[in-house]
Design an enzyme around this catalytic site. Structure first.
Site, PDB file in Angstrom:
ATOM      1  N   GLY A  49     -26.653  55.515  86.631  1.00  0.00           N
ATOM      2  CA  GLY A  49     -25.622  54.553  87.106  1.00  0.00           C
ATOM      3  C   GLY A  49     -25.369  54.680  88.665  1.00  0.00           C
ATOM      4  O   GLY A  49     -25.647  55.574  89.266  1.00  0.00           O
ATOM      5  N   GLN A  54     -20.272  54.333  96.168  1.00  0.00           N
ATOM      6  CA  GLN A  54     -21.440  55.310  96.516  1.00  0.00           C
ATOM      7  C   GLN A  54     -22.427  54.785  97.527  1.00  0.00           C
ATOM      8  O   GLN A  54     -23.031  55.698  98.146  1.00  0.00           O
ATOM      9  CB  GLN A  54     -22.175  55.630  95.233  1.00  0.00           C
ATOM     10  N   CYS A 103     -24.578  63.652  89.339  1.00  0.00           N
ATOM     11  CA  CYS A 103     -24.170  62.316  90.276  1.00  0.00           C
ATOM     12  C   CYS A 103     -25.055  62.194  91.235  1.00  0.00           C
ATOM     13  O   CYS A 103     -25.294  63.444  91.868  1.00  0.00           O
ATOM     14  CB  CYS A 103     -22.715  62.563  90.334  1.00  0.00           C
ATOM     15  N   LEU A 104     -25.415  60.959  91.687  1.00  0.00           N
ATOM     16  CA  LEU A 104     -26.199  60.877  92.789  1.00  0.00           C
ATOM     17  C   LEU A 104     -25.586  61.342  94.069  1.00  0.00           C
ATOM     18  O   LEU A 104     -26.162  61.509  95.069  1.00  0.00           O
ATOM     19  CB  LEU A 104     -26.870  59.604  92.989  1.00  0.00           C
ATOM     20  N   HIS A 145     -17.866  57.932  83.825  1.00  0.00           N
ATOM     21  CA  HIS A 145     -18.250  58.268  85.092  1.00  0.00           C
ATOM     22  C   HIS A 145     -18.173  57.347  86.017  1.00  0.00           C
ATOM     23  O   HIS A 145     -17.805  57.747  87.475  1.00  0.00           O
ATOM     24  CB  HIS A 145     -19.800  58.767  85.025  1.00  0.00           C
ATOM     25  N   GLU A 146     -18.976  56.282  85.997  1.00  0.00           N
ATOM     26  CA  GLU A 146     -18.982  55.254  86.904  1.00  0.00           C
ATOM     27  C   GLU A 146     -17.576  54.622  87.334  1.00  0.00           C
ATOM     28  O   GLU A 146     -17.238  54.296  88.521  1.00  0.00           O
ATOM     29  CB  GLU A 146     -19.918  54.125  86.660  1.00  0.00           C
ATOM     30  N   HIS A 149     -15.726  56.636  89.695  1.00  0.00           N
ATOM     31  CA  HIS A 149     -16.019  56.327  91.260  1.00  0.00           C
ATOM     32  C   HIS A 149     -15.149  55.419  91.713  1.00  0.00           C
ATOM     33  O   HIS A 149     -14.645  55.430  92.799  1.00  0.00           O
ATOM     34  CB  HIS A 149     -17.484  55.872  91.273  1.00  0.00           C
TER      35      HIS A 149
HETATM   36 NI    NI Z   1     -21.675  59.344  90.118  1.00  0.00          NI
END
Ligand code: NI
Length: 192
Positions: A49, A54, A103-104, A145-146, A149
């Site tokens: 995701g 981000q 997480c990226l 999670h997304e 953000h």
């Molecule tokens: Ni993330």
């Protein structure tokens, strides 16, 4: 399409509150092109995701997708590409799952976060059509999670037991087998 730069932990944008979009704004060529870039960037980085914030755009948009044999998440069943705009998540029931997340925007770190296993997901798709559907299992975890953000939260904020923190290599060595087993049980229960 363009591969966008992904903000890394410590960059203040990850702590901002993303703002909602109007339908006109969403349907603009500029925003539609941006959503294509967001998806392309998620795929290029093998993410499950990616939220707009981000990639330095504090808008309430995220994309989710797990393709078969994702190298970051080999134990996860596929999730079809989903883009959600102005999302609202509401837990269904009180069941939780201790999800091992990465997480990226958080390089080389994973940790356990308690997530609701069932959600009501509302918002718009990328063309502004209303979405109102349940999400369960690992898919529900990814939504949470997304969505975090969009409110300036990163998964490490929610890791209650910091002794679960692990690099990706040590996760594979010491935690992946046990977690994959628990994840499989969750997937069996919900099919996702
Ligand atoms: Ni993330």
């Amino acid at each position: 399409m363009t591969i966008l730069k992904i903000a890394q932990l410590g960059h203040p944008i990850l702590r901002e509150q993303a703002r909602e979009l109007t339908r006109d704004e969403l349907l603009s060529a500029e925003t539609q092109d941006f959503i294509d870039d967001l998806i392309e960037t998620m795929r290029d980085a093998d993410g499950a995701g990616l939220a707009a914030i981000q990639v330095y755009r504090p808008l309430r948009i995220f994309a989710i997708e797990v393709r078969p044999n994702n190298p970051r998440y080999p134990y996860r069943p596929p999730i079809p590409l989903t883009v959600l705009v102005n999302p609202r998540l509401e837990p269904i029931g009180t069941d939780m799952f201790d999800n091992y997340e990465g997480c990226l925007s958080v390089p080389n770190l994973r940790g356990v976060v308690a997530r609701h296993v069932s959600l009501r997901v509302r918002g718009w798709d990328r063309l502004g059509a209303e979405v109102d559907e349940p999400a369960h299992g690992l898919r529900a975890c990814t939504y949470q999670h997304e969505n975090d953000h969009l409110d300036g939260k990163v998964f490490v904020d929610r890791v209650r037991d910091v002794t679960t923190l692990a690099t990706w290599t040590e996760f594979d060595r010491h935690h992946r087998a046990a977690f994959a087993e628990r994840a499989r049980a969750l997937v069996e229960r919900f099919g996702s």
